[in-house]
Design a protein around this motif. Structure first.
Motif, mmCIF file in Angstrom:
data_model
loop_
_atom_site.group_PDB
_atom_site.id
_atom_site.type_symbol
_atom_site.label_atom_id
_atom_site.label_comp_id
_atom_site.label_asym_id
_atom_site.label_seq_id
_atom_site.Cartn_x
_atom_site.Cartn_y
_atom_site.Cartn_z
ATOM 1 N N ASP A 179 0.550 -1.682 0.062
ATOM 2 C CA ASP A 179 -0.226 -0.317 0.152
ATOM 3 C C ASP A 179 0.913 1.348 0.044
ATOM 4 O OD1 ASP A 179 -2.458 1.481 0.442
ATOM 5 O OD2 ASP A 179 -2.958 1.251 2.216
ATOM 6 N N GLY A 226 -6.153 6.536 4.270
ATOM 7 C CA GLY A 226 -6.584 5.807 3.537
ATOM 8 C C GLY A 226 -6.105 4.727 2.608
ATOM 9 N N ASN A 262 -6.772 -7.023 10.825
ATOM 10 C CA ASN A 262 -7.985 -6.540 10.566
ATOM 11 C C ASN A 262 -8.380 -7.590 10.158
ATOM 12 O OD1 ASN A 262 -7.685 -3.551 10.348
ATOM 13 N ND2 ASN A 262 -6.244 -3.780 8.497
ATOM 14 N N ARG A 306 -11.343 -8.687 7.814
ATOM 15 C CA ARG A 306 -12.249 -8.307 6.511
ATOM 16 C C ARG A 306 -10.762 -7.884 5.510
ATOM 17 N NH1 ARG A 306 -9.640 -2.886 6.092
ATOM 18 N NH2 ARG A 306 -9.049 -2.456 8.184
ATOM 19 N N PRO A 355 -7.232 -0.512 -0.271
ATOM 20 C CA PRO A 355 -7.716 -0.313 -1.802
ATOM 21 C C PRO A 355 -6.977 -2.065 -1.490
ATOM 22 C CG PRO A 355 -5.899 1.190 -1.561
ATOM 23 C CD PRO A 355 -6.107 0.358 -0.289
ATOM 24 N N GLU A 356 -6.537 -2.834 -0.819
ATOM 25 C CA GLU A 356 -5.827 -3.942 -0.936
ATOM 26 C C GLU A 356 -7.126 -5.142 -2.057
ATOM 27 O OE1 GLU A 356 -5.354 -2.614 1.518
ATOM 28 O OE2 GLU A 356 -3.887 -2.638 2.699
HETATM 29 N N1 GLY Z 1 -5.962 -0.208 3.661
HETATM 30 C C1 GLY Z 1 -5.492 -0.956 4.588
HETATM 31 C C2 GLY Z 1 -6.981 -0.858 5.348
HETATM 32 O O1 GLY Z 1 -8.026 -1.517 4.866
HETATM 33 O O2 GLY Z 1 -6.860 -1.385 6.423
#
Ligand code: GLY
Ligand code: AMP
Length: 434
Positions: free
Chosen positions: A212, A226, A285, A287, A291-292
């Motif tokens: 990212d 973000g 995380n 979820r 934008p991954e």
């Molecule tokens: N790109 C990092 C996130 O979704 O938290």
């Protein structure tokens, strides 16, 4: 099948787009969705935290499967609400989403089960935190315990800044109740990589790696955002790193959650840092990343509905998860001024260029229809211009070419997404021409 997707950003657009490719999907709804998502799903004006209204909608419309994209509803227990009403939903229950919802929980879990991460202490009062800082080494990292829109992490160079940070988090409550507790941890250096994975409560299958670019300006300068763009796979996530993480991070995390009576079903996003002492977990995380998701899902060969169903049913072992060799790059088109202040409501032109294109995709992060029915900007991050290519450089060239197809007032983007690809080449002694 009738599918409901919960969320309204680029990640949810990528999920809806991928679901739409499945022969199993008869009808797709998205709540609340956005103007881009409306191309592949019917948008429903219910927001992600209105669990009862969402569940009622799912019942009334005989939804077979709900997929949750966002962190807030998962941490808030949307899955428990749906399951209590006999509705099928993909994502962790509240007692497992705490993996993302509480940094103190996730740090304690890693410590207890020997999963590599930065050394840390947890505090629930400001005085004790400040007393600890008096003897600490700098830089040091302060983290609000709860969800804080990705902003609850402060890297402090000296004691004064750190004391001010503790005050912001714990006394001024800049991040609300997320700051009732905080974690103070060792500052690590290394390259950051993300790995997304599917989990069925017992086993984990990793998707592709991604990297990212969080800062607003070229050269990784400016404020944290973000995410201004990213790419997959990242060459820094080597086979050796993968072997280490599979053994010491991924499955151990899933086993730890099961051992704690919190079996995790859904997507775990592992935020890793590759330090001199080996890979360590920076964060979990619960979820898909945003934008991954935009760069990982276009590379996935499987039918996403089949994989999601296997996670819910605990049969992920029967899925052969496969990714294309092609690389994928996403360049975010933002509104100038993001992440601080920016204007919205400008018409977006040129979107038709993406119709029917199977290499370049435009995932909408912040768009809506105005009263004239035009698609207009509606957020800091507006579009994720995403392209495949036979390798990272080709994908990057494709994404930057497609970024020119679209225009709107105050359009802003970084020009160096994926520069790490060139750094990797240089580290191998290969000249980087582009
Ligand atoms: N790109 C990092 C996130 O979704 O938290
Ligand atoms: P997190 O939400 O925990 O991933 O933190 C957000 C960002 O802060 C990460 O992506 C890193 O860039 C940075 N960060 C978090 N923890 C550390 C750490 N222990 N050392 C260095 N940087 C960190």
């Amino acid at each position: 099948m009738k599918i409901l997707i919960v969320g309204s950003g680029g990640r949810e657009h990528a999920i809806a787009w991928k679901v739409a490719q499945s022969p199993l999907a008869e009808k797709i709804y998205c709540a609340p969705g956005n103007a881009g998502i409306a191309e592949v799903a019917e948008c429903v004006p219910i927001t992600a935290m209105e669990f009862d209204r969402l569940a009622a909608f799912a019942k009334e419309n005989a939804i077979d499967l709900t997929i949750v994209g966002m962190d807030d509803p998962l941490v808030g227990g949307i899955v428990d609400v749906f399951e209590a009403q006999g509705l099928r939903i993909f994502g962790p229950r509240k007692n497992a989403a705490i993996l993302e919802g509480s940094k103190a929980f996730s740090k304690d879990l890693m410590k207890k089960y020997g999963i590599p991460t930065a050394a840390y202490e947890t505090f629930d009062n400001a005085d004790a935190a400040i007393a600890y800082l008096e003897t600490a080494k700098f830089p040091i990292v302060l983290k609000a315990d709860g969800l804080a829109l990705g902003k609850g992490v402060l890297i402090c160079e000296d004691l004064e800044t750190a004391k001010a940070g503790v005050k912001e988090i714990m006394q001024d409550k800049k991040f609300g109740t997320a700051g009732d507790r905080m974690v103070i941890e060792e500052f690590l250096t290394g390259r950051e990589v993300s790995v997304l994975s599917f989990v069925d409560g017992k086993i984990v299958k990793t998707m592709a790696s991604a990297q990212d670019h969080k800062r607003a300006k070229d050269g990784d300068r400016g404020l944290n955002t973000g995410g201004m763009g990213n790419f997959s796979p990242t060459p820094f996530y080597t086979k050796e790193v993968d072997a280490f993480c599979q053994k010491y991070v991924f499955q151990p995390t899933v086993d730890a959650m099961a051992a704690e009576g919190r079996p995790f079903k859904g997507v775990i996003f592992f935020g890793l840092i590759l330090t001199e002492d080996g890979p360590k977990v920076l964060e979990y995380n619960a979820r898909f990343g945003d934008p991954e998701a935009q760069v990982v899902l276009p590379r996935m060969k499987n039918d996403i509905i089949e994989v999601v169903e296997a996670c819910i049913d605990g049969t992920l072992d029967q899925i052969d998860l496969q990714f294309m060799d092609d690389a994928c790059v996403c360049v975010v088109l933002a509104s100038d001024g993001y992440p601080v202040s920016y204007q919205k409501g400008f018409p977006i032109h040129g979107l038709e260029a993406f119709r029917g294109n199977d290499t370049c995709f435009c995932f909408h992060a912040g768009s809506k229809f105005n009263e004239k029915g035009e698609i207009v900007t509606n957020g800091g991050r507006v579009l994720g211009i995403t392209a495949l290519g036979k390798d990272l450089k080709t994908a990057r060239a494709n994404a930057y070419k497609a970024a020119e197809w679209v225009s709107f007032d105050n359009k802003y983007f970084r020009h160096d997404i994926g520069y790490a690809i060139d750094e990797f080449d240089r580290s191998l002694g290969i000249g980087a021409e582009a």
